[in-house]
Enzyme design. Structure first.
Site, short mmCIF file in Angstrom:
data_model
loop_
_atom_site.label_atom_id
_atom_site.label_comp_id
_atom_site.label_asym_id
_atom_site.label_seq_id
_atom_site.Cartn_x
_atom_site.Cartn_y
_atom_site.Cartn_z
N ARG A 123 0.81 -1.24 0.00
CA ARG A 123 0.00 0.00 0.00
C ARG A 123 0.84 1.27 0.00
NH1 ARG A 123 -3.27 -3.06 3.43
NH2 ARG A 123 -5.13 -3.75 2.33
N LYS A 145 3.42 11.60 -10.93
CA LYS A 145 2.67 10.68 -11.80
C LYS A 145 3.53 9.44 -11.99
CE LYS A 145 -0.38 13.20 -14.91
NZ LYS A 145 -0.66 13.45 -16.33
N GLU A 187 10.63 18.53 -23.98
CA GLU A 187 9.77 18.81 -22.83
C GLU A 187 10.04 20.22 -22.28
OE1 GLU A 187 7.23 17.05 -21.80
OE2 GLU A 187 7.61 14.93 -22.22
N LYS A 229 6.70 23.24 -13.42
CA LYS A 229 5.90 22.05 -13.11
C LYS A 229 5.41 22.10 -11.66
CE LYS A 229 5.32 17.22 -13.91
NZ LYS A 229 5.75 16.03 -14.58
N GLU A 239 -4.58 16.50 -11.28
CA GLU A 239 -5.05 16.79 -12.64
C GLU A 239 -6.57 16.90 -12.75
OE1 GLU A 239 -2.63 15.05 -15.77
OE2 GLU A 239 -4.40 14.94 -17.04
N ARG A 243 -3.58 21.14 -14.30
CA ARG A 243 -2.45 20.25 -14.61
C ARG A 243 -2.52 19.68 -16.03
NH1 ARG A 243 0.68 15.89 -10.73
NH2 ARG A 243 2.09 15.21 -12.38
N ASN A 247 -0.02 18.40 -20.49
CA ASN A 247 -0.15 17.41 -21.57
C ASN A 247 -0.04 18.03 -22.95
OD1 ASN A 247 -0.57 15.37 -19.72
ND2 ASN A 247 -2.77 15.84 -19.60
N HIS A 250 0.97 16.07 -25.95
CA HIS A 250 1.00 14.66 -25.57
C HIS A 250 -0.12 13.82 -26.18
CE1 HIS A 250 4.13 15.98 -22.95
NE2 HIS A 250 4.31 14.78 -22.43
N HIS A 254 1.49 10.89 -27.75
CA HIS A 254 1.35 9.50 -27.28
C HIS A 254 0.88 8.59 -28.41
CE1 HIS A 254 1.02 10.42 -22.70
NE2 HIS A 254 2.26 10.38 -23.14
N HIS A 266 10.17 9.48 -26.39
CA HIS A 266 9.00 10.21 -25.89
C HIS A 266 9.03 11.68 -26.33
CE1 HIS A 266 5.71 11.17 -23.20
NE2 HIS A 266 6.43 12.16 -22.70
N1 NAD Z 1 5.61 10.64 -14.98
C1 NAD Z 1 5.61 11.68 -15.75
O1 NAD Z 1 5.11 12.74 -15.39
C2 NAD Z 1 6.24 11.58 -17.10
C3 NAD Z 1 6.47 12.73 -17.86
C4 NAD Z 1 7.14 12.61 -19.08
C5 NAD Z 1 7.55 11.37 -19.52
N2 NAD Z 1 7.30 10.27 -18.78
C6 NAD Z 1 7.73 8.95 -19.22
O2 NAD Z 1 9.15 8.92 -19.28
C7 NAD Z 1 9.53 7.91 -20.19
C8 NAD Z 1 10.64 8.40 -21.08
O3 NAD Z 1 11.74 8.73 -20.27
P1 NAD Z 1 13.21 8.91 -20.86
O4 NAD Z 1 13.11 9.74 -22.08
O5 NAD Z 1 14.07 9.35 -19.75
O6 NAD Z 1 13.56 7.45 -21.39
P2 NAD Z 1 14.32 6.21 -20.73
O7 NAD Z 1 14.07 6.09 -19.32
O8 NAD Z 1 14.01 5.05 -21.61
O9 NAD Z 1 15.85 6.59 -20.91
C9 NAD Z 1 16.36 6.75 -22.20
C10 NAD Z 1 17.64 5.93 -22.43
O10 NAD Z 1 18.73 6.57 -21.79
C11 NAD Z 1 19.43 5.62 -20.98
N3 NAD Z 1 20.00 6.41 -19.90
C12 NAD Z 1 19.37 6.94 -18.85
N4 NAD Z 1 20.21 7.75 -18.18
C13 NAD Z 1 21.39 7.69 -18.81
C14 NAD Z 1 22.64 8.31 -18.60
N5 NAD Z 1 22.82 9.23 -17.65
N6 NAD Z 1 23.67 8.01 -19.43
C15 NAD Z 1 23.48 7.12 -20.46
N7 NAD Z 1 22.32 6.54 -20.73
C16 NAD Z 1 21.28 6.83 -19.90
C17 NAD Z 1 18.38 4.62 -20.60
O11 NAD Z 1 18.97 3.41 -20.23
C18 NAD Z 1 17.58 4.53 -21.88
O12 NAD Z 1 18.22 3.67 -22.79
C19 NAD Z 1 8.30 7.52 -20.98
O13 NAD Z 1 7.85 6.27 -20.53
C20 NAD Z 1 7.30 8.60 -20.60
O14 NAD Z 1 5.97 8.14 -20.63
C21 NAD Z 1 6.66 10.36 -17.58
#
Ligand code: NAD
Length: 595
Positions: A123, A145, A187, A229, A239, A243, A247, A250, A254, A266
């Site tokens: 939980r 999120k 972003e 943010k 949201e 909030r 998006n 997005h 998406h 992304h």
């Molecule tokens: N929760 C939220 O509010 C929110 C907002 C935006 C995006 N997201 C989510 O985030 C995700 C995308 O995140 P991302 O773009 O960070 O992708 P990711 O986590 O896949 O990382 C991208 C790549 O970089 C590598 N990597 C990470 N840090 C590194 C570093 N310092 N040096 C070398 N390689 C490194 C990872 O292994 C991966 O291969 C999506 O799933 C998206 O939906 C969530």
């Protein structure tokens, strides 16, 4: 050193965002001051673990934490319920209780997944975000999120669950692949568009510095993004209304990301989404065309794509958008810009408008559509390609040379149109060629356009070509999905490292895909310059085709593939002059070296 601290004020759920350089090794000192137990489960992936896992574990141990490191394979597809289940099993096996804490070490995928597991295990147990991608540092680690994907809907299963701390070490971005870095910038543009025109123009002014990872610029844009943010999340944690503006880009994004089967990053999909949203806004009279163009230009300056290149249809994209969670009361809600720094929410955009906008952005390169030949992916870790230059007399000779070269193992063919004397049926040659084709013409630039229209994969254009002509050719190439090689020639001496480096960054920023250097290596120092440049080019994700001449130059060409260069030039002739290689020379050298 901590450079900035931001408090996210959410009553009992408040937490600090700390931004700094070299602070990863201090995470333990900070965690010990939080009201969490003494067991810390680090959830990460193999790439990030190898880079930063030890530093974090060491710092935690120094502060008397017991640590467990759990790796999840890399990639968006592991942001899934199946992977969450594997993690639950491992938490149970390690006797993780409600006082233990989860530390998410990685990008947004790890942050979302680890946060989701922390929110649901027993939980809810405390969790801490240590984001290591730009995207995660400016966005996903803040705001609470957490989610996993459902096969049909991105982030389909999730919760609002705030971390206890967000710990951002800018230095971790030093190892981030360039493509991921650019994806994160998308972003930041989103924040600027929804809430802060100053940030937009700051980005625009500092884009080159940002792309070179300037620490001051990075710390400013990360802290500004987090501040925006935080302001929004503080007003609307779950949201209910405000909030939603986060998006922006997005809903389109998406859908496009999902259709690309998560091959698009992304941020890349969000950038396309923002372009579409701005165009919708323009179409319904909410936004000036100039502003839409300004946004698109900034996205282009970052080096992000501005058209949708997936094999899809407008219908499929709209269907996916309708599946998106942002659909409320059966209406598709879109966040649309009104100006830079201000958005509005609309739920009455017609499908016709969506179709018109998407149609304009969807590019299915017409000439390349039926090509069956092998595609080169210079970003993949694969064997290098032997490139041959074809400059025979006529169509027949050209075809037979290509055939022989490909049979011998050439992986890339360069057609030197300025050296081929008779008229060619370029389209037929390119269509029939089993490997990718570069079209080059050092005299008549019109011919490059013919090459692009005939479906070539690359054009080679010299650095000296007038900017206006170059711009037109590059634009045409991009439209047809043809990559641009920018080539630099100095047949007498190797230019200085700083000059080459400056040109490489400048041309990459200007939209070239690959650099080519044709030069003479006269000394060991020249070889060192060229090899150092190749190493740097790999770091920034800008492949270099090296054609160094002379006996020493020849040596650098042998070495180049060993340090990751994807190309090496050879002659199609079996008998070669000093300083040259034949394809079979190269093959036997590399077989000896088992490359
Ligand atoms: N929760 C939220 O509010 C929110 C907002 C935006 C995006 N997201 C989510 O985030 C995700 C995308 O995140 P991302 O773009 O960070 O992708 P990711 O986590 O896949 O990382 C991208 C790549 O970089 C590598 N990597 C990470 N840090 C590194 C570093 N310092 N040096 C070398 N390689 C490194 C990872 O292994 C991966 O291969 C999506 O799933 C998206 O939906 C969530």
């Amino acid at each position: 050193m901590i450079l900035k601290e931001i408090l996210v004020d959410l009553g009992d759920n408040s937490y600090k965002i700390c931004i700094g350089t070299g602070i990863l090794e201090k995470i333990g000192d900070s965690l010990k001051n939080l009201d969490i137990g003494k067991k810390c489960v680090i959830i990460t992936n193999p790439i990030v673990n190898q880079l930063y896992g030890d530093k974090v574990v060491k710092s935690l141990k120094k502060n008397n934490f017991r640590t467990v490191v759990l790796e999840v394979p890399d990639g968006e597809k592991h942001k899934s319920l199946d992977d969450a289940k594997i993690l639950y099993d491992k938490l149970l096996a390690n006797n993780v209780d409600r006082k233990s804490c989860v530390l998410a070490l990685g990008g947004g995928v790890i942050g979302d997944l680890a946060g989701f597991v922390a929110a649901t295990y027993a939980r809810g147990i405390p969790f801490v975000q240590v984001p290591t991608t730009l995207l995660a540092q400016v966005d996903s680690s803040v705001g609470g999120k957490v989610a996993v994907n459902h096969p049909a809907v991105k982030n389909g299963i999730g919760a609002f669950y705030q971390p206890k701390l967000v710990w951002i070490d800018i230095d971790t971005l030093g190892t981030l692949p360039d493509r991921e870095f650019k994806s994160g910038i998308a972003e930041v543009i989103k924040y600027a568009m929804i809430a802060d025109s100053k940030l937009f123009y700051y980005l625009k002014r500092n884009i080159s510095k940002l792309k070179q990872h300037d620490k001051k610029v990075l710390s400013n844009i990360i802290s500004e993004s987090c501040r925006i943010k935080k302001d929004i999340v503080e007003q609307d944690e779950k949201e209910n209304n405000l909030r939603m503006i986060l998006n922006y880009g997005h809903t389109f994004g998406h859908a496009i990301e999902n259709i690309s089967n998560y091959q698009l990053r992304h941020g890349e999909a969000v950038a396309l989404g923002m372009i579409c949203a701005a165009e919708v806004s323009e179409k319904i009279g909410e936004l000036n065309k100039e502003i839409a163009n300004e946004q698109e230009n900034l996205i282009r300056l970052v080096g992000l794509n501005t058209s949708i290149k997936q094999k899809t249809t407008t219908k499929e994209i709209i269907e996916k958008m309708e599946h998106d969670k942002k659909k409320i009361d059966d209406k598709l809600r879109l966040v649309l810009p009104k100006s830079i720094g201000m958005v509005t929410i609309k739920d009455d955009v017609s499908k016709k408008t969506l179709r018109t906008v998407l149609k304009k952005r969807l590019i299915v390169p017409s000439v390349n559509k039926n090509k069956e030949r092998k595609q080169l992916d210079v970003t993949k870790k694969s064997r290098f390609n032997i490139c041959v230059c074809i400059s025979e007399n006529d169509q027949k000779e050209v075809l037979s040379s290509i055939e022989k070269a490909v049979q011998n193992g050439a992986g890339l063919v360069e057609l030197r149109l300025d050296l081929i004397k008779n008229n060619l049926d370029l389209r037929a040659i390119i269509k029939g060629c089993k490997v990718p084709v570069i079209v080059t013409d050092r005299k008549n630039k019109e011919n490059l356009i013919h090459g692009i229209e005939a479906g070539c994969d690359y054009i080679d254009i010299e650095l000296e070509v007038d900017n206006k002509i170059r711009g037109e050719i590059v634009k045409k190439a991009k439209k047809h999905g043809c990559k641009v090689i920018i080539s630099m020639h100095d047949y007498h001496m190797t230019p200085s490292y700083s000059k080459l480096l400056q040109i490489m960054h400048q041309e990459k920023n200007a939209g070239a895909d690959i650099g080519k250097i044709v030069t003479m290596a006269n000394s060991i120092e020249d070889c060192q310059i060229l090899l150092d440049l190749l190493i740097e080019s790999k770091k920034i994700g800008f492949p270099i085709l090296l054609f160094a001449m002379g006996d020493l130059g020849r040596f650098t060409r042998v070495i180049a593939p060993m340090i990751g260069s994807k190309f090496v030039y050879a002659s199609i002739k079996d008998e070669v002059e000093s300083g040259q290689f034949s394809i079979s020379n190269l093959n036997s050298i590399y077989n000896e070296l088992t490359l």
